[in-house]
Scaffold this active site. Structure first.
Site, PDB file in Angstrom:
ATOM      1  N   GLY A  13      43.341  39.521  37.848  1.00 36.03           N
ATOM      2  CA  GLY A  13      43.616  40.512  36.887  1.00 36.03           C
ATOM      3  C   GLY A  13      42.381  40.762  36.017  1.00 36.03           C
ATOM      4  O   GLY A  13      42.519  40.721  34.757  1.00 36.03           O
ATOM      5  N   LYS A  78      25.935  55.825  26.792  1.00 38.38           N
ATOM      6  CA  LYS A  78      24.727  55.509  27.319  1.00 38.38           C
ATOM      7  C   LYS A  78      24.265  56.574  28.222  1.00 38.38           C
ATOM      8  O   LYS A  78      24.663  56.951  28.993  1.00 38.38           O
ATOM      9  CB  LYS A  78      25.217  54.155  28.373  1.00 38.38           C
ATOM     10  CG  LYS A  78      23.870  53.837  29.272  1.00 38.38           C
ATOM     11  CD  LYS A  78      24.226  52.680  30.144  1.00 38.38           C
ATOM     12  CE  LYS A  78      23.344  52.334  31.158  1.00 38.38           C
ATOM     13  NZ  LYS A  78      23.700  51.408  32.132  1.00 38.38           N
ATOM     14  N   THR A 342      25.583  48.059  38.092  1.00 34.63           N
ATOM     15  CA  THR A 342      26.341  48.671  39.118  1.00 34.63           C
ATOM     16  C   THR A 342      27.483  48.003  39.561  1.00 34.63           C
ATOM     17  O   THR A 342      28.225  48.652  40.392  1.00 34.63           O
ATOM     18  CB  THR A 342      25.303  48.566  40.440  1.00 34.63           C
ATOM     19  OG1 THR A 342      24.776  47.257  40.400  1.00 34.63           O
ATOM     20  CG2 THR A 342      24.215  49.785  40.460  1.00 34.63           C
TER      21      THR A 342
HETATM   22  C1  LIG Z   1      25.917  38.048  33.844  1.00 36.98           C
HETATM   23  C2  LIG Z   1      26.812  39.158  34.170  1.00 36.98           C
HETATM   24  C3  LIG Z   1      26.561  40.409  33.545  1.00 36.98           C
HETATM   25  C4  LIG Z   1      27.199  41.447  34.010  1.00 36.98           C
HETATM   26  N1  LIG Z   1      27.125  42.739  33.772  1.00 36.98           N
HETATM   27  C5  LIG Z   1      27.415  43.825  34.106  1.00 36.98           C
HETATM   28  C6  LIG Z   1      27.315  45.208  33.607  1.00 36.98           C
HETATM   29  O1  LIG Z   1      26.510  45.224  32.613  1.00 36.98           O
HETATM   30  N2  LIG Z   1      27.759  46.141  34.197  1.00 36.98           N
HETATM   31  C7  LIG Z   1      28.632  46.006  35.416  1.00 36.98           C
HETATM   32  O2  LIG Z   1      29.123  47.163  35.817  1.00 36.98           O
HETATM   33  N3  LIG Z   1      29.260  44.764  35.631  1.00 36.98           N
HETATM   34  C8  LIG Z   1      28.330  43.765  35.212  1.00 36.98           C
HETATM   35  N4  LIG Z   1      28.840  42.521  35.616  1.00 36.98           N
HETATM   36  C9  LIG Z   1      29.960  42.420  36.649  1.00 36.98           C
HETATM   37  C10 LIG Z   1      31.371  42.641  35.895  1.00 36.98           C
HETATM   38  O3  LIG Z   1      31.377  41.481  35.050  1.00 36.98           O
HETATM   39  C11 LIG Z   1      32.225  42.186  37.170  1.00 36.98           C
HETATM   40  O4  LIG Z   1      32.099  43.187  38.045  1.00 36.98           O
HETATM   41  C12 LIG Z   1      33.694  42.641  36.599  1.00 36.98           C
HETATM   42  O5  LIG Z   1      33.718  41.840  35.455  1.00 36.98           O
HETATM   43  C13 LIG Z   1      34.769  42.242  37.551  1.00 36.98           C
HETATM   44  O6  LIG Z   1      35.005  40.869  37.869  1.00 36.98           O
HETATM   45  P1  LIG Z   1      36.275  40.614  38.638  1.00 36.98           P
HETATM   46  O7  LIG Z   1      37.420  41.106  38.116  1.00 36.98           O
HETATM   47  O8  LIG Z   1      35.772  40.930  40.223  1.00 36.98           O
HETATM   48  O9  LIG Z   1      36.365  38.988  38.669  1.00 36.98           O
HETATM   49  P2  LIG Z   1      36.899  38.095  37.458  1.00 36.98           P
HETATM   50  O10 LIG Z   1      36.717  38.821  35.846  1.00 36.98           O
HETATM   51  O11 LIG Z   1      36.297  36.819  37.375  1.00 36.98           O
HETATM   52  O12 LIG Z   1      38.505  38.042  37.755  1.00 36.98           O
HETATM   53  C14 LIG Z   1      38.884  37.324  38.435  1.00 36.98           C
HETATM   54  C15 LIG Z   1      40.661  37.016  38.453  1.00 36.98           C
HETATM   55  O13 LIG Z   1      40.817  36.485  39.618  1.00 36.98           O
HETATM   56  C16 LIG Z   1      41.947  35.333  38.905  1.00 36.98           C
HETATM   57  N5  LIG Z   1      42.256  34.436  39.826  1.00 36.98           N
HETATM   58  C17 LIG Z   1      41.142  33.634  40.314  1.00 36.98           C
HETATM   59  N6  LIG Z   1      41.713  32.592  41.065  1.00 36.98           N
HETATM   60  C18 LIG Z   1      42.918  32.554  40.926  1.00 36.98           C
HETATM   61  C19 LIG Z   1      43.995  31.733  41.352  1.00 36.98           C
HETATM   62  N7  LIG Z   1      44.030  30.675  42.073  1.00 36.98           N
HETATM   63  N8  LIG Z   1      45.229  32.012  41.073  1.00 36.98           N
HETATM   64  C20 LIG Z   1      45.407  33.213  40.337  1.00 36.98           C
HETATM   65  N9  LIG Z   1      44.492  33.940  39.625  1.00 36.98           N
HETATM   66  C21 LIG Z   1      43.328  33.834  40.099  1.00 36.98           C
HETATM   67  C22 LIG Z   1      41.434  35.189  37.527  1.00 36.98           C
HETATM   68  O14 LIG Z   1      42.403  34.696  36.814  1.00 36.98           O
HETATM   69  C23 LIG Z   1      41.041  36.524  37.292  1.00 36.98           C
HETATM   70  O15 LIG Z   1      42.080  37.207  36.581  1.00 36.98           O
HETATM   71  C24 LIG Z   1      28.085  41.486  35.265  1.00 36.98           C
HETATM   72  C25 LIG Z   1      28.272  40.179  35.791  1.00 36.98           C
HETATM   73  C26 LIG Z   1      27.661  38.920  35.388  1.00 36.98           C
HETATM   74  C27 LIG Z   1      28.002  37.824  36.063  1.00 36.98           C
END
Ligand SMILES: Cc1cc2nc3c(=O)[nH]c(=O)nc-3n(C[C@H](O)[C@H](O)[C@H](O)COP(=O)(O)OP(=O)(O)OC[C@H]3O[C@@H](n4cnc5c(N)ncnc54)[C@H](O)[C@@H]3O)c2cc1C
Length: 496
Positions: A13, A78, A342
């Protein structure tokens, strides 16, 4: 073909999980049951603040009110990214979302601009770009026109954690079920290799027909469970670490992101209405965490709020982003450093691609292959665009920049750079989200000077062309009179 798809389970999430839940629900409505599982024990990555213009389409499709969206996410406008010190220290250029100039005939504007330069034109390419002119003055307003000369595409800076929460509220209201809990075991059917159910620490079991892996860098379903390999791109983009720290808001909010190159790596500065987002991206092979922290903190423009937080990552992509009955969206599908903002876009395009190919009576292998081929191309073209910024540099102040300049680059990128240098032409790859104007600005900004231009630019004689250029420049200046300082725009618009 497999069983009909009646229930989708989203594991995770973060921004990816809730963007997926909201759009799937909006499009498929009550015909598909959607359950999202997330664990507060694990939390989310919680960075990600800059976007690119297609996010507007995503928001529109969800029916979000732009004013409410900006309020809920502490969002700002932006128009561009300013790249500082990338070619050489002390110099900067903009990559705006606009396109310079106007349509002057068969070939693109840069050919006319190059010819005009040889005839004595003193203006830079950016002087013909409304986004750039607005950035220079720190101004913005929404322009209501069909005239492409006044087109001013924009995106947002926002707090991605708040965006996720905002979408959660909507998705739950629309009927998505949210389950809190830690996924401990995943049951796979021994014959088909398909995931059947997730088992939570509480003992609860969640079954489904299609599973979306939004578990972030853990890649719990696609990687750990189904064993899909990850392709590492460290040889092209060696950064593997980031330190992020918020700082106090400035008195004046810039309508663009700043990307400041250092001796090793680079630093982002993203203005929100509540604070600034800052961070440094670096390779642990070239810089220690202590050096990175010092560089980051020494280069903040306002007081840090809290201590820097370290995030490690592996640049690359999951080789089959759709495998069996699992689709990886978000960080589980791959990661490219945030230089061109991106990642959130890749979430959006993954969901849209999935929706276009969404299975009805069963999953089709042909669709899986198409999905994977398209997303591979998309990731690779973004990778190459990011590599361009690093590779074409003239810095001699560290091994890092020299190594980036000397590294072998993908053949397609080599061809693109050579074609531009020799002829000023830019060729688009399919599924490349960055169009000609983006490549043009970064190639010129990094110091590539085309030696020739298209003969169709000769349709105008020198005097005539200089007069046309002058006219375009003055036309681009006109809308600025109606623009407001960015902060004034935001407070008037958001509170209207
Ligand atoms: C340094 C950095 C800077 C960034 N800057 C940008 C930016 O400027 N612009 C941009 O577009 N993107 C940026 N990003 C990327 C962006 O942050 C991510 O693409 C976005 O937040 C999506 O993350 P996610 O939902 O895939 O993962 P996460 O936010 O890590 O979510 C993972 C989810 O999985 C759940 N989960 C994991 N394991 C389990 C388990 N065993 N049981 C239950 N739940 C679990 C967690 O609880 C969480 O809800 C950046 C990333 C980084 C690292």
């Amino acid at each position: 073909m497999t069983n009909p798809i009646r229930k989708v389970v989203i594991a995770g999430g973060g921004t990816a999980g809730w963007m997926t839940a909201a759009l799937l629900r909006k499009v498929l409505q009550q015909h598909i049951e959607i359950e999202l599982v997330e664990s507060q024990e694990i939390g989310i990555v919680g960075v990600g603040e800059a976007t690119i213009p297609p996010i507007q389409i995503f928001n529109k499709y969800l029916g979000l009110d732009e004013k409410e969206f900006l309020r809920e996410t502490n969002g700002t406008i932006k128009l561009a990214i300013q790249f500082e010190n990338w070619r050489i220290s002390g110099e900067s250029y903009f990559h705006t979302f606009g396109a310079p100039g106007a349509n002057l005939g068969f070939c693109s504007f840069q050919h006319f601009w190059l010819k005009a330069q040889r005839a004595g034109l003193q203006r830079s390419l950016w002087d013909f770009d409304l986004n750039f002119l607005s950035c220079q003055q720190g101004k913005f307003n929404k322009i209501n026109t069909q005239n492409p000369v006044y087109d001013m595409p924009y995106a947002y800076h926002f707090d991605s954690a708040l965006y996720g929460q905002y979408l959660r509220k909507l998705a739950e209201r629309w009927g998505v079920t949210r389950t809190e809990g830690l996924i401990e075991h995943i049951k796979v059917n021994a014959d088909s290799g398909y995931i059947e159910k997730l088992q939570l620490k509480s003992g609860k079991q969640i079954d489904g027909d299609l599973f979306i892996d939004c578990t972030g860098i853990r890649k719990l379903l696609i990687g750990k469970t189904l064993g899909v390999n990850y392709e590492n791109w460290e040889h092209l983009l060696p950064a593997d670490s980031a330190l992020a720290v918020p700082s106090e808001r400035f008195a004046h909010t810039l309508p663009y992101t700043r990307s400041i190159a250092h001796k090793v790596g680079w630093q982002w500065r993203i203005p929100l209405t509540s604070r600034n987002g800052n961070g440094i991206v670096y390779s642990s092979k070239y810089m220690s965490d202590e050096q990175a922290e010092q560089t980051l903190l020494n280069n903040l423009d306002s007081t840090a709020i809290g201590d820097p937080r370290k995030i490690t990552f592996e640049t690359g992509r999951t080789q089959q982003q759709w495998h069996k009955n699992v689709v990886a969206i978000g960080l589980s599908s791959g990661f490219l450093e945030p230089l061109e903002s991106t990642s959130i876009h890749l979430i959006q395009s993954g969901i849209v691609r999935l929706l276009k190919m969404f299975p009805n009576e069963g999953i089709s292998q042909a669709m899986i292959e198409l999905y994977n081929a398209e997303s591979k191309q998309e990731f690779e073209t973004i990778r190459d665009f990011i590599v361009l910024h690093y590779h074409v540099n003239e810095r001699s102040d560290s091994d890092f920049w020299q190594d980036m300049r000397n590294m072998p680059i993908p053949e397609r990128l080599q061809q693109k750079l050579a074609a531009f240098k020799e002829t000023a032409a830019i060729f688009n790859d399919s599924n490349d989200i960055f169009k000609d104007a983006s490549w043009l600005q970064v190639m010129l900004g990094q110091g590539i000077k085309p030696v020739d231009y298209h003969p169709a630019a000769k349709v105008h004689g020198d005097e005539e062309l200089l007069a046309i250029m002058n006219k375009i420049y003055h036309a681009k200046l006109q809308p600025l009179a109606k623009m407001l300082p960015h902060d004034e725009f935001l407070s008037r618009y958001i509170n209207a």
